[in-house]
Design an enzyme around this catalytic site. Structure first.
Site, PDB file in Angstrom:
ATOM      1  N   ILE A  12     -14.068 -15.640 -20.761  1.00 32.89           N
ATOM      2  CA  ILE A  12     -15.078 -15.259 -21.617  1.00 32.89           C
ATOM      3  C   ILE A  12     -15.165 -16.288 -22.748  1.00 32.89           C
ATOM      4  O   ILE A  12     -15.885 -16.657 -23.244  1.00 32.89           O
ATOM      5  CB  ILE A  12     -14.344 -13.905 -22.214  1.00 32.89           C
ATOM      6  CG1 ILE A  12     -14.495 -12.905 -21.102  1.00 32.89           C
ATOM      7  CG2 ILE A  12     -15.336 -13.519 -23.548  1.00 32.89           C
ATOM      8  CD1 ILE A  12     -13.853 -11.534 -21.690  1.00 32.89           C
ATOM      9  N   HIS A  37     -12.589   2.101 -24.130  1.00 32.37           N
ATOM     10  CA  HIS A  37     -13.239   1.201 -23.380  1.00 32.37           C
ATOM     11  C   HIS A  37     -12.458   1.159 -21.927  1.00 32.37           C
ATOM     12  O   HIS A  37     -11.597   0.253 -21.648  1.00 32.37           O
ATOM     13  CB  HIS A  37     -12.970  -0.203 -23.785  1.00 32.37           C
ATOM     14  CG  HIS A  37     -13.630  -1.301 -22.813  1.00 32.37           C
ATOM     15  ND1 HIS A  37     -14.722  -1.381 -22.329  1.00 32.37           N
ATOM     16  CD2 HIS A  37     -13.194  -2.276 -22.076  1.00 32.37           C
ATOM     17  CE1 HIS A  37     -14.877  -2.288 -21.248  1.00 32.37           C
ATOM     18  NE2 HIS A  37     -13.907  -2.735 -21.333  1.00 32.37           N
ATOM     19  N   VAL A  53     -11.249  -7.887 -27.600  1.00 31.47           N
ATOM     20  CA  VAL A  53     -11.824  -7.703 -26.340  1.00 31.47           C
ATOM     21  C   VAL A  53     -10.712  -7.687 -25.114  1.00 31.47           C
ATOM     22  O   VAL A  53     -10.999  -6.789 -24.426  1.00 31.47           O
ATOM     23  CB  VAL A  53     -12.557  -8.913 -26.008  1.00 31.47           C
ATOM     24  CG1 VAL A  53     -13.357  -9.084 -24.750  1.00 31.47           C
ATOM     25  CG2 VAL A  53     -13.804  -9.535 -27.177  1.00 31.47           C
ATOM     26  N   ARG A  72      -5.246  -7.632 -15.250  1.00 29.75           N
ATOM     27  CA  ARG A  72      -4.493  -6.535 -14.381  1.00 29.75           C
ATOM     28  C   ARG A  72      -4.370  -7.046 -13.031  1.00 29.75           C
ATOM     29  O   ARG A  72      -5.374  -7.580 -12.427  1.00 29.75           O
ATOM     30  CB  ARG A  72      -5.447  -5.487 -14.455  1.00 29.75           C
ATOM     31  CG  ARG A  72      -5.041  -4.125 -13.655  1.00 29.75           C
ATOM     32  CD  ARG A  72      -6.207  -3.050 -14.322  1.00 29.75           C
ATOM     33  NE  ARG A  72      -5.561  -1.932 -13.721  1.00 29.75           N
ATOM     34  CZ  ARG A  72      -6.172  -0.606 -14.014  1.00 29.75           C
ATOM     35  NH1 ARG A  72      -7.009  -0.669 -15.063  1.00 29.75           N
ATOM     36  NH2 ARG A  72      -5.877   0.433 -13.278  1.00 29.75           N
ATOM     37  N   ASP A 110     -20.201  -1.772 -23.101  1.00 28.81           N
ATOM     38  CA  ASP A 110     -20.599  -0.662 -22.586  1.00 28.81           C
ATOM     39  C   ASP A 110     -22.053   0.004 -23.013  1.00 28.81           C
ATOM     40  O   ASP A 110     -22.658   0.267 -22.404  1.00 28.81           O
ATOM     41  CB  ASP A 110     -19.582   0.409 -22.805  1.00 28.81           C
ATOM     42  CG  ASP A 110     -18.185  -0.235 -22.636  1.00 28.81           C
ATOM     43  OD1 ASP A 110     -18.058  -0.436 -21.401  1.00 28.81           O
ATOM     44  OD2 ASP A 110     -17.248  -0.361 -23.103  1.00 28.81           O
TER      45      ASP A 110
END
Ligand code: NAX
Length: 327
Positions: free
Chosen positions: A16, A187, A129, A92, A159
Protein backbone atom coordinates in the site's frame (compact mmCIF):
# COMPACT_ATOMS: atom_id res chain seq x y z
CA UNK A 1 -0.76 29.85 3.44
CA UNK A 2 1.98 27.30 3.32
CA UNK A 3 1.61 24.52 5.79
CA UNK A 4 4.53 22.14 5.79
CA UNK A 5 3.14 18.80 6.94
CA UNK A 6 5.16 16.07 8.52
CA UNK A 7 3.47 12.89 7.45
CA UNK A 8 4.37 9.64 9.18
CA UNK A 9 3.61 6.48 7.24
CA UNK A 10 4.14 3.04 8.78
CA UNK A 11 4.68 -0.12 6.78
CA UNK A 12 6.70 1.88 4.27
CA UNK A 13 8.11 -1.14 2.43
CA UNK A 14 4.69 -2.73 1.96
CA UNK A 15 2.44 -2.71 -1.06
CA UNK A 16 0.00 0.00 0.00
CA UNK A 17 2.82 2.38 0.92
CA UNK A 18 4.34 1.81 -2.51
CA UNK A 19 1.42 3.74 -3.93
CA UNK A 20 0.62 5.98 -0.98
CA UNK A 21 4.02 7.60 -0.45
CA UNK A 22 4.36 8.73 -4.04
CA UNK A 23 0.89 10.20 -4.15
CA UNK A 24 1.45 12.14 -0.93
CA UNK A 25 4.64 13.45 -2.51
CA UNK A 26 2.65 14.60 -5.53
CA UNK A 27 0.61 17.01 -3.45
CA UNK A 28 -2.65 15.23 -4.14
CA UNK A 29 -3.80 15.36 -0.55
CA UNK A 30 -2.42 18.39 1.18
CA UNK A 31 -2.32 20.60 -1.88
CA UNK A 32 -0.19 21.12 -4.96
CA UNK A 33 1.70 23.96 -3.22
CA UNK A 34 2.10 22.38 0.22
CA UNK A 35 5.51 20.97 1.09
CA UNK A 36 5.66 17.67 2.93
CA UNK A 37 8.23 15.76 4.95
CA UNK A 38 7.79 12.00 4.78
CA UNK A 39 8.64 10.08 7.95
CA UNK A 40 8.53 6.41 7.16
CA UNK A 41 8.53 3.58 9.69
CA UNK A 42 9.39 -0.06 9.08
CA UNK A 43 10.47 -3.01 11.15
CA UNK A 44 14.21 -3.67 11.20
CA UNK A 45 14.17 -6.67 8.81
CA UNK A 46 12.39 -4.55 6.18
CA UNK A 47 14.77 -1.58 6.35
CA UNK A 48 16.71 -2.71 3.31
CA UNK A 49 13.56 -2.96 1.22
CA UNK A 50 12.52 0.45 2.54
CA UNK A 51 15.88 1.82 1.42
CA UNK A 52 14.93 0.83 -2.13
CA UNK A 53 11.60 2.63 -1.86
CA UNK A 54 13.42 5.72 -0.63
CA UNK A 55 15.75 5.59 -3.60
CA UNK A 56 12.71 5.56 -5.86
CA UNK A 57 11.13 8.43 -3.95
CA UNK A 58 14.34 10.41 -4.42
CA UNK A 59 14.36 9.51 -8.09
CA UNK A 60 10.85 10.88 -8.45
CA UNK A 61 12.31 14.31 -7.67
CA UNK A 62 8.97 15.54 -6.37
CA UNK A 63 9.32 19.26 -5.72
CA UNK A 64 7.08 19.24 -2.65
CA UNK A 65 9.05 16.58 -0.79
CA UNK A 66 11.43 18.43 1.46
CA UNK A 67 12.85 15.51 3.33
CA UNK A 68 12.40 11.77 3.68
CA UNK A 69 13.17 10.10 6.97
CA UNK A 70 13.37 6.31 7.11
CA UNK A 71 13.53 4.66 10.48
CA UNK A 72 12.73 1.56 12.52
CA UNK A 73 12.20 3.71 15.61
CA UNK A 74 8.58 4.78 16.16
CA UNK A 75 9.72 7.74 18.27
CA UNK A 76 11.61 9.10 15.28
CA UNK A 77 8.83 8.35 12.79
CA UNK A 78 6.16 10.17 14.79
CA UNK A 79 8.38 13.08 15.89
CA UNK A 80 6.41 16.31 15.34
CA UNK A 81 4.13 14.49 12.89
CA UNK A 82 0.95 16.29 11.83
CA UNK A 83 -0.47 13.15 10.26
CA UNK A 84 0.14 9.49 10.95
CA UNK A 85 -1.06 6.93 8.44
CA UNK A 86 -0.77 3.56 10.12
CA UNK A 87 -0.44 1.00 7.34
CA UNK A 88 2.12 -1.38 8.82
CA UNK A 89 1.12 -4.52 10.60
CA UNK A 90 1.27 -8.26 10.56
CA UNK A 91 -0.68 -9.85 7.75
CA UNK A 92 -3.23 -12.57 8.34
CA UNK A 93 -1.46 -15.87 7.81
CA UNK A 94 -2.96 -19.09 6.48
CA UNK A 95 -5.43 -20.61 8.92
CA UNK A 96 -5.22 -17.58 11.17
CA UNK A 97 -8.49 -16.56 12.77
CA UNK A 98 -9.52 -12.94 12.98
CA UNK A 99 -9.02 -13.22 16.73
CA UNK A 100 -5.40 -14.35 16.22
CA UNK A 101 -4.76 -11.42 13.89
CA UNK A 102 -6.09 -9.01 16.50
CA UNK A 103 -3.91 -10.54 19.18
CA UNK A 104 -0.83 -10.44 16.90
CA UNK A 105 -1.31 -6.79 15.96
CA UNK A 106 -2.44 -5.42 19.31
CA UNK A 107 1.02 -5.01 20.83
CA UNK A 108 2.26 -3.10 17.75
CA UNK A 109 -0.45 -0.52 18.31
CA UNK A 110 0.33 -0.20 22.02
CA UNK A 111 3.85 0.89 21.09
CA UNK A 112 2.74 3.13 18.26
CA UNK A 113 0.05 4.75 20.40
CA UNK A 114 2.66 5.56 23.03
CA UNK A 115 5.11 6.87 20.44
CA UNK A 116 2.41 9.09 18.91
CA UNK A 117 1.44 10.34 22.35
CA UNK A 118 5.02 11.21 23.26
CA UNK A 119 6.28 12.64 20.00
CA UNK A 120 3.64 13.87 17.58
CA UNK A 121 2.69 17.49 16.94
CA UNK A 122 -0.25 18.96 18.88
CA UNK A 123 -2.45 18.83 15.81
CA UNK A 124 -1.70 15.16 15.04
CA UNK A 125 -4.41 13.21 13.24
CA UNK A 126 -4.23 9.49 12.71
CA UNK A 127 -5.73 7.28 10.00
CA UNK A 128 -5.32 3.54 10.51
CA UNK A 129 -5.35 1.27 7.49
CA UNK A 130 -3.70 -1.82 9.00
CA UNK A 131 -6.14 -4.54 9.88
CA UNK A 132 -8.08 -5.11 12.00
CA UNK A 133 -8.10 -1.34 11.60
CA UNK A 134 -10.94 -0.45 13.97
CA UNK A 135 -9.52 -2.38 16.90
CA UNK A 136 -5.90 -1.47 16.15
CA UNK A 137 -6.96 2.17 16.41
CA UNK A 138 -8.78 1.55 19.68
CA UNK A 139 -5.58 0.03 21.09
CA UNK A 140 -3.39 2.90 19.88
CA UNK A 141 -5.86 5.50 21.12
CA UNK A 142 -6.04 3.87 24.54
CA UNK A 143 -2.27 4.17 24.82
CA UNK A 144 -2.19 7.82 23.78
CA UNK A 145 -4.09 9.59 26.55
CA UNK A 146 -2.91 13.08 25.53
CA UNK A 147 -4.27 12.86 21.98
CA UNK A 148 -7.90 14.00 21.79
CA UNK A 149 -10.43 11.33 20.81
CA UNK A 150 -11.57 13.16 17.67
CA UNK A 151 -8.14 12.81 16.03
CA UNK A 152 -8.44 9.06 15.43
CA UNK A 153 -9.83 7.49 12.27
CA UNK A 154 -9.88 3.94 10.97
CA UNK A 155 -10.35 3.47 7.26
CA UNK A 156 -13.68 2.33 5.84
CA UNK A 157 -13.40 4.56 2.81
CA UNK A 158 -12.36 1.73 0.55
CA UNK A 159 -15.65 0.05 1.46
CA UNK A 160 -17.52 3.25 0.68
CA UNK A 161 -15.76 3.61 -2.65
CA UNK A 162 -16.47 -0.02 -3.48
CA UNK A 163 -20.14 0.46 -2.65
CA UNK A 164 -20.35 3.58 -4.81
CA UNK A 165 -18.69 1.78 -7.69
CA UNK A 166 -21.18 -1.11 -7.49
CA UNK A 167 -24.16 1.25 -7.44
CA UNK A 168 -22.74 3.36 -10.27
CA UNK A 169 -22.11 0.28 -12.35
CA UNK A 170 -25.60 -1.09 -11.78
CA UNK A 171 -27.19 2.29 -12.57
CA UNK A 172 -24.97 2.85 -15.62
CA UNK A 173 -23.52 6.13 -14.34
CA UNK A 174 -20.09 7.21 -13.11
CA UNK A 175 -19.18 7.00 -9.41
CA UNK A 176 -19.22 10.78 -9.20
CA UNK A 177 -23.03 10.67 -9.47
CA UNK A 178 -23.36 8.45 -6.42
CA UNK A 179 -23.52 10.21 -3.06
CA UNK A 180 -24.76 9.56 0.47
CA UNK A 181 -23.51 6.01 0.81
CA UNK A 182 -22.59 5.30 4.41
CA UNK A 183 -20.50 2.55 5.95
CA UNK A 184 -21.59 1.47 9.41
CA UNK A 185 -19.49 -0.54 11.81
CA UNK A 186 -16.38 -2.59 11.32
CA UNK A 187 -14.05 -2.77 8.32
CA UNK A 188 -14.79 -6.47 7.95
CA UNK A 189 -17.38 -8.75 6.45
CA UNK A 190 -19.94 -7.50 9.01
CA UNK A 191 -19.71 -3.89 7.79
CA UNK A 192 -22.99 -2.44 6.60
CA UNK A 193 -22.78 -0.48 3.35
CA UNK A 194 -25.96 1.52 3.89
CA UNK A 195 -27.87 2.22 0.71
CA UNK A 196 -31.27 3.54 1.90
CA UNK A 197 -30.17 7.17 1.73
CA UNK A 198 -27.86 6.76 -1.26
CA UNK A 199 -28.52 9.04 -4.20
CA UNK A 200 -27.77 8.57 -7.88
CA UNK A 201 -27.70 11.90 -9.67
CA UNK A 202 -29.65 13.33 -6.73
CA UNK A 203 -32.44 10.71 -6.88
CA UNK A 204 -32.85 7.85 -4.38
CA UNK A 205 -30.62 4.98 -5.47
CA UNK A 206 -33.37 2.53 -4.48
CA UNK A 207 -35.67 4.19 -7.03
CA UNK A 208 -33.08 4.45 -9.78
CA UNK A 209 -32.22 0.80 -9.14
CA UNK A 210 -35.67 -0.54 -8.32
CA UNK A 211 -34.41 -3.88 -7.03
CA UNK A 212 -34.28 -4.22 -3.23
CA UNK A 213 -33.34 -7.87 -3.66
CA UNK A 214 -30.14 -6.75 -5.42
CA UNK A 215 -29.24 -4.26 -2.69
CA UNK A 216 -29.80 -6.71 0.16
CA UNK A 217 -28.00 -9.60 -1.50
CA UNK A 218 -25.60 -9.12 -4.43
CA UNK A 219 -24.65 -5.55 -3.56
CA UNK A 220 -24.12 -6.23 0.11
CA UNK A 221 -22.09 -9.37 -0.34
CA UNK A 222 -20.04 -7.97 -3.23
CA UNK A 223 -18.96 -5.00 -1.12
CA UNK A 224 -18.38 -7.11 1.99
CA UNK A 225 -16.38 -9.74 0.09
CA UNK A 226 -14.55 -7.45 -2.33
CA UNK A 227 -11.21 -7.69 -0.55
CA UNK A 228 -11.31 -11.46 -0.83
CA UNK A 229 -12.29 -11.31 -4.51
CA UNK A 230 -9.29 -9.10 -5.24
CA UNK A 231 -6.93 -11.49 -3.48
CA UNK A 232 -8.35 -14.34 -5.55
CA UNK A 233 -7.96 -12.42 -8.81
CA UNK A 234 -4.67 -10.66 -8.20
CA UNK A 235 -2.93 -13.05 -5.86
CA UNK A 236 -2.32 -10.10 -3.56
CA UNK A 237 -4.59 -7.92 -1.47
CA UNK A 238 -5.90 -4.55 -2.63
CA UNK A 239 -3.12 -2.01 -2.56
CA UNK A 240 -3.55 0.90 -4.99
CA UNK A 241 -7.25 1.21 -4.17
CA UNK A 242 -6.45 1.09 -0.46
CA UNK A 243 -3.85 3.85 -0.81
CA UNK A 244 -6.37 5.81 -2.86
CA UNK A 245 -8.98 5.44 -0.13
CA UNK A 246 -6.51 6.58 2.55
CA UNK A 247 -5.88 9.76 0.56
CA UNK A 248 -9.63 10.23 0.06
CA UNK A 249 -10.10 9.88 3.83
CA UNK A 250 -7.57 12.59 4.62
CA UNK A 251 -8.94 14.87 1.92
CA UNK A 252 -12.46 14.45 3.32
CA UNK A 253 -11.27 15.24 6.83
CA UNK A 254 -9.58 18.50 5.82
CA UNK A 255 -12.12 19.68 3.24
CA UNK A 256 -15.65 20.92 3.98
CA UNK A 257 -18.05 18.12 3.01
CA UNK A 258 -20.29 19.04 0.07
CA UNK A 259 -23.74 20.21 1.17
CA UNK A 260 -26.00 17.32 2.09
CA UNK A 261 -23.41 14.60 1.52
CA UNK A 262 -21.23 12.61 3.92
CA UNK A 263 -18.24 10.28 3.96
CA UNK A 264 -17.37 7.36 6.16
CA UNK A 265 -14.58 6.45 8.54
CA UNK A 266 -14.53 4.74 11.88
CA UNK A 267 -14.36 7.28 14.70
CA UNK A 268 -14.47 7.01 18.46
CA UNK A 269 -18.08 6.27 19.28
CA UNK A 270 -18.44 8.20 22.58
CA UNK A 271 -21.54 10.39 22.43
CA UNK A 272 -22.79 8.96 19.13
CA UNK A 273 -26.49 9.62 18.54
CA UNK A 274 -27.30 6.08 17.34
CA UNK A 275 -27.05 4.12 20.58
CA UNK A 276 -23.90 2.30 19.52
CA UNK A 277 -21.55 1.17 22.32
CA UNK A 278 -19.63 4.29 23.34
CA UNK A 279 -16.18 2.74 23.56
CA UNK A 280 -15.51 1.51 20.05
CA UNK A 281 -13.96 2.75 16.83
CA UNK A 282 -17.12 2.48 14.74
CA UNK A 283 -17.75 3.67 11.20
CA UNK A 284 -20.50 6.26 10.77
CA UNK A 285 -21.51 8.74 8.08
CA UNK A 286 -19.43 11.86 8.85
CA UNK A 287 -19.24 15.48 7.85
CA UNK A 288 -16.32 17.86 8.08
CA UNK A 289 -16.33 21.64 8.23
CA UNK A 290 -12.75 21.52 6.96
CA UNK A 291 -11.34 21.12 10.42
CA UNK A 292 -13.73 19.34 12.75
CA UNK A 293 -15.36 16.05 11.85
CA UNK A 294 -18.71 15.05 13.33
CA UNK A 295 -21.13 12.16 13.02
CA UNK A 296 -24.13 13.03 10.87
CA UNK A 297 -27.16 13.22 13.14
CA UNK A 298 -30.80 12.43 12.53
CA UNK A 299 -30.36 9.69 9.93
CA UNK A 300 -33.29 7.32 9.86
CA UNK A 301 -32.36 3.68 9.86
CA UNK A 302 -34.84 0.97 8.98
CA UNK A 303 -35.14 -2.06 11.27
CA UNK A 304 -33.12 -3.97 8.68
CA UNK A 305 -30.35 -1.35 8.79
CA UNK A 306 -30.34 -1.27 12.59
CA UNK A 307 -29.94 -5.05 12.74
CA UNK A 308 -26.95 -4.84 10.39
CA UNK A 309 -25.40 -1.94 12.33
CA UNK A 310 -25.88 -3.88 15.57
CA UNK A 311 -24.32 -7.05 14.17
CA UNK A 312 -21.17 -5.14 13.31
CA UNK A 313 -21.18 -3.50 16.74
CA UNK A 314 -21.32 -6.97 18.32
CA UNK A 315 -18.27 -8.06 16.31
CA UNK A 316 -16.36 -4.97 17.42
CA UNK A 317 -17.27 -5.70 21.03
CA UNK A 318 -15.81 -9.19 20.60
CA UNK A 319 -12.65 -7.73 19.07
CA UNK A 320 -12.36 -5.36 22.01
CA UNK A 321 -12.60 -8.34 24.34
CA UNK A 322 -9.64 -9.92 22.53
CA UNK A 323 -7.43 -6.87 23.24
CA UNK A 324 -8.91 -5.97 26.62
CA UNK A 325 -5.54 -6.28 28.35
CA UNK A 326 -4.03 -3.68 25.97
CA UNK A 327 -6.63 -0.99 26.52
P1 NAX B 1 2.23 -5.49 3.29
O1 NAX B 1 2.39 -6.75 4.04
O2 NAX B 1 2.63 -5.40 1.87
O3 NAX B 1 2.99 -4.32 4.08
C1 NAX B 1 2.92 -4.18 5.44
C2 NAX B 1 4.25 -3.63 5.89
O4 NAX B 1 4.14 -3.33 7.27
C3 NAX B 1 5.41 -4.62 5.74
O5 NAX B 1 6.42 -4.04 4.96
C4 NAX B 1 5.85 -4.87 7.16
O6 NAX B 1 7.25 -5.05 7.29
C5 NAX B 1 5.40 -3.59 7.83
N1 NAX B 1 5.24 -3.71 9.29
C6 NAX B 1 4.91 -4.80 10.02
N2 NAX B 1 4.94 -4.52 11.32
C7 NAX B 1 5.27 -3.21 11.42
C8 NAX B 1 5.47 -2.35 12.51
N3 NAX B 1 5.34 -2.78 13.76
N4 NAX B 1 5.82 -1.08 12.24
C9 NAX B 1 5.98 -0.65 10.99
N5 NAX B 1 5.83 -1.43 9.91
C10 NAX B 1 5.47 -2.69 10.13
O7 NAX B 1 0.69 -5.10 3.50
P2 NAX B 1 -0.17 -4.07 2.67
O8 NAX B 1 -0.79 -4.76 1.54
O9 NAX B 1 0.60 -2.82 2.45
O10 NAX B 1 -1.35 -3.83 3.74
C11 NAX B 1 -1.10 -3.16 4.92
C12 NAX B 1 -2.29 -3.29 5.86
O11 NAX B 1 -3.46 -2.71 5.30
C13 NAX B 1 -2.67 -4.73 6.19
O12 NAX B 1 -2.90 -4.82 7.58
C14 NAX B 1 -3.96 -4.93 5.45
O13 NAX B 1 -4.79 -5.89 6.03
C15 NAX B 1 -4.56 -3.54 5.53
N6 NAX B 1 -5.62 -3.22 4.58
C16 NAX B 1 -6.63 -2.45 5.02
C17 NAX B 1 -7.65 -2.04 4.19
C18 NAX B 1 -8.74 -1.18 4.72
O14 NAX B 1 -9.67 -0.90 3.97
N7 NAX B 1 -8.74 -0.70 5.95
C19 NAX B 1 -7.72 -2.47 2.79
C20 NAX B 1 -6.40 -2.92 2.25
C21 NAX B 1 -5.54 -3.71 3.22
O15 NAX B 1 -6.00 -5.04 3.22
Amino acid sequence: TLFRSRVAVTGGAGQIAYSLLFRIGNGEVFGADQPVILQVLEITPAMQALEGVLMELQDSAQPLVQDIIATDDANVAFKDANWAILVGGKPRGPGMLRKDLIAANGPIFVGQGEAINNNAADDIRIVTVANPCNSNTLVAKSNAPDVPADRWFAMTRLDENRAKAQIANKAGVTSAEVTNVGIWGNHSATQFPWFDAALVGGKPATEVIDDREWFENDFLSTVQQRGKAIIEARGKSSAASAANAALDTIRSIITPTPEGDWFSAAVYSAGNPYGIDENLMYSFPLRSDGNTVSIVEGLELSDYAVSKAKASEAELQEEREAVADLL
